[in-house]
Write a protein that holds these residues in place. Sequence first.
Motif, PDB file in Angstrom:
ATOM      1  N   THR A 122       5.303  10.347 -10.485  1.00 53.11           N
ATOM      2  CA  THR A 122       4.996  10.046  -9.081  1.00 53.11           C
ATOM      3  C   THR A 122       6.003   9.053  -8.519  1.00 53.11           C
ATOM      4  OG1 THR A 122       2.655  10.422  -9.491  1.00 53.11           O
ATOM      5  CG2 THR A 122       3.207   9.149  -7.517  1.00 53.11           C
ATOM      6  N   TYR A 177       3.728   9.608  -0.823  1.00 53.69           N
ATOM      7  CA  TYR A 177       4.112   9.797  -2.221  1.00 53.69           C
ATOM      8  C   TYR A 177       4.425  11.268  -2.464  1.00 53.69           C
ATOM      9  CZ  TYR A 177      -0.289  12.127  -2.696  1.00 53.69           C
ATOM     10  OH  TYR A 177      -1.285  13.040  -2.532  1.00 53.69           O
ATOM     11  N   LYS A 233      -1.138   0.988  -9.806  1.00 53.01           N
ATOM     12  CA  LYS A 233      -2.242   1.006  -8.833  1.00 53.01           C
ATOM     13  C   LYS A 233      -3.213  -0.126  -9.144  1.00 53.01           C
ATOM     14  CE  LYS A 233      -5.853   4.263  -7.531  1.00 53.01           C
ATOM     15  NZ  LYS A 233      -6.233   5.695  -7.547  1.00 53.01           N
ATOM     16  N   GLU A 289       0.450   5.686 -12.153  1.00 57.85           N
ATOM     17  CA  GLU A 289      -0.708   6.573 -12.051  1.00 57.85           C
ATOM     18  C   GLU A 289      -0.500   7.566 -10.902  1.00 57.85           C
ATOM     19  OE1 GLU A 289      -0.835   3.298 -11.487  1.00 57.85           O
ATOM     20  OE2 GLU A 289      -1.899   2.394 -13.185  1.00 57.85           O
ATOM     21  N   SER A 290      -1.459   8.517 -10.790  1.00 59.03           N
ATOM     22  CA  SER A 290      -1.469   9.339  -9.578  1.00 59.03           C
ATOM     23  C   SER A 290      -2.110   8.504  -8.467  1.00 59.03           C
ATOM     24  CB  SER A 290      -2.217  10.643  -9.811  1.00 59.03           C
ATOM     25  OG  SER A 290      -3.510  10.376 -10.274  1.00 59.03           O
ATOM     26  N   VAL A 291      -1.611   8.654  -7.265  1.00 57.47           N
ATOM     27  CA  VAL A 291      -2.067   7.811  -6.154  1.00 57.47           C
ATOM     28  C   VAL A 291      -2.356   8.648  -4.914  1.00 57.47           C
ATOM     29  CG1 VAL A 291      -0.960   5.638  -6.811  1.00 57.47           C
ATOM     30  CG2 VAL A 291       0.358   7.357  -5.530  1.00 57.47           C
ATOM     31  N   ASP A 346      -3.604   3.651  -1.111  1.00 59.00           N
ATOM     32  CA  ASP A 346      -3.895   2.928  -2.357  1.00 59.00           C
ATOM     33  C   ASP A 346      -3.095   1.635  -2.414  1.00 59.00           C
ATOM     34  OD1 ASP A 346      -5.646   4.823  -3.237  1.00 59.00           O
ATOM     35  OD2 ASP A 346      -4.317   5.696  -4.762  1.00 59.00           O
ATOM     36  N   SER A 391      -7.987   1.374  -4.827  1.00 59.20           N
ATOM     37  CA  SER A 391      -7.873   2.680  -4.174  1.00 59.20           C
ATOM     38  C   SER A 391      -8.079   2.550  -2.679  1.00 59.20           C
ATOM     39  CB  SER A 391      -8.868   3.668  -4.766  1.00 59.20           C
ATOM     40  OG  SER A 391     -10.149   3.366  -4.285  1.00 59.20           O
ATOM     41  N   THR A 420       0.852  -1.191   0.000  1.00 58.27           N
ATOM     42  CA  THR A 420       0.000   0.000   0.000  1.00 58.27           C
ATOM     43  C   THR A 420       0.891   1.245   0.000  1.00 58.27           C
ATOM     44  OG1 THR A 420      -0.091  -0.061   2.394  1.00 58.27           O
ATOM     45  CG2 THR A 420      -1.936  -1.070   1.241  1.00 58.27           C
ATOM     46  N   VAL A 421       0.350   2.314  -0.544  1.00 59.85           N
ATOM     47  CA  VAL A 421       1.105   3.567  -0.608  1.00 59.85           C
ATOM     48  C   VAL A 421       1.167   4.163   0.799  1.00 59.85           C
ATOM     49  CG1 VAL A 421       1.152   5.928  -1.522  1.00 59.85           C
ATOM     50  CG2 VAL A 421       0.498   4.004  -3.009  1.00 59.85           C
ATOM     51  N   VAL A 444      -0.990  -1.093  -4.462  1.00 59.87           N
ATOM     52  CA  VAL A 444      -0.147  -1.078  -5.660  1.00 59.87           C
ATOM     53  C   VAL A 444       0.596  -2.408  -5.806  1.00 59.87           C
ATOM     54  CG1 VAL A 444       0.199   1.440  -5.770  1.00 59.87           C
ATOM     55  CG2 VAL A 444       1.696   0.061  -4.325  1.00 59.87           C
ATOM     56  N   ILE A 467       5.505   5.240  -9.675  1.00 59.17           N
ATOM     57  CA  ILE A 467       4.142   4.714  -9.860  1.00 59.17           C
ATOM     58  C   ILE A 467       3.605   5.244 -11.177  1.00 59.17           C
ATOM     59  CG2 ILE A 467       1.852   4.502  -8.834  1.00 59.17           C
ATOM     60  CD1 ILE A 467       3.611   3.622  -6.740  1.00 59.17           C
TER      61      ILE A 467
END
Lengths: 109, 378
Positions: free
Chosen positions: A58, A41, A99, A77-79, A83, A102, A37-38, A85, A75
Amino acid sequence: MMKVYECCGIESVTKKVYCSSCGKEITNEIDVPEEGTVYSYTVIQVPPAQFAHLAPYTVALIQLKNSKAKVTARILESVAIGDQVKLDSIVDGAYVFKKVGSSKVLHNS
Amino acid sequence: MTTVYVHGIGMTKFGSFEDKSLKDLLIEASIGALKDANLPKIDAVFVGNFMGGTLSNQEILGAIVANDLGLGYIPTAKLEGACASGGIALRQGVLSILSGEYENVLVVGAEKMKHASTATVTQFINTAMDQSTTEKEAGLTFPGFFGTVANRYMYETGAQKEHLAKVALKNRENAMNNPLAQFQKPTSIEEIVNARMVTDPLGLFDCSPITDGAAAVVLSSKPSNIKVRASSQSSGPTLMQDAIDLLSLPAVKISGERAYEKAGLGPEDIDVAEIHDCFSMTEILSIEELGFFPKLEGWKAVEAGETKVGGRIPVNTSGGLLSKGHPIGATGISQIYQLVRQLRGNAPNQLAKQPKIALAQNLGGTGAYSVVHILERV
């Protein structure tokens, strides 16, 4: 799988020679899934020359699943924090994660 | 037991100086400190510098300073510890006197950066991260580390971008009264919060600038009215992924604890401090790590104005790295310049009650180095 090195309860993706807690050589290697998990970031808008072609991009600190260790990765995508991953590829020596869920889904499940 | 005293201080203006070389800056600050100390016979020189080799194609800075000042064939050395290079040079100067080897030492730090492009400077600043790692290859930058820290800090504490902005605004307001500071233009919370993003959530005003400048100090075992009460240093993780607690800077905490122990003092005894605010977030973390405020509550202290001039513990009365400027090798020594002036009673933003005890904290890398010095007016 990703390698995590452990001694005295400290887990790290960085292989160090000696344990800073007990002073003994670190020998315990654990395989952990390449997902997590994030934890936090940032979106880098002002890159060093080497990464100018990627900006903005990112970078996240990922809390690895089933481990206390964290890993830094780019990453796709934007996170947001929380989130889910998963490793997508290894590009020029960098872990690139994508990702897969979410933080909202995580909270509702 | 030998004691170390500050005899002289010197500093160039911080900013952009096309016509001055790295050497010119080193010499100008050194002359200031030597004159302030009444030109003692210098026994050794310690230089703080990070990027002379890469940005100015110039090393052997110690020997150059001794030669061009005409100090004779005395021993010299350059110390490197990224943004803590100046603080480390200062500490080596202190230790060299404590060892009994020297009586009078010149410590000078400088950086010449403005002639290079931002991308080039960012690339070379990144040498302060471990280059042979997947973390570096992922593209994490030095500001990016503190951006990642800031997002987590805000997530855990409820602090907002406005709280980071308040650090930047406070330091700008202080710099407005410091003629040697790089940035003296007034700003506002609105301008800071809406500025161009560098690394989310840190914008332009949350990041220390690229600066030319130098600062110097003359130390001696002979008494003066400024005593070095403590000099301490610690290392910390060289990688973000190695941080056990992302919201902690162990090097700052440990160097602070060691300095307090050596001085026989605590955070409550400090009257004024210069803290390494390479980013607005860093100042908040470090005022917590140095024990001025509880963990994860530094942002509340900033909001309450406790770190302003006139607050409980004024931080960065010089304008800090954020607005005074950050010529890397000079930074740790320029902190001492401002604190000595506070102790002497003639500083920009001089505290109403002339301080007696002052603390400087200088950080290098992603928390890889931290140096703390405590000074006392005697």
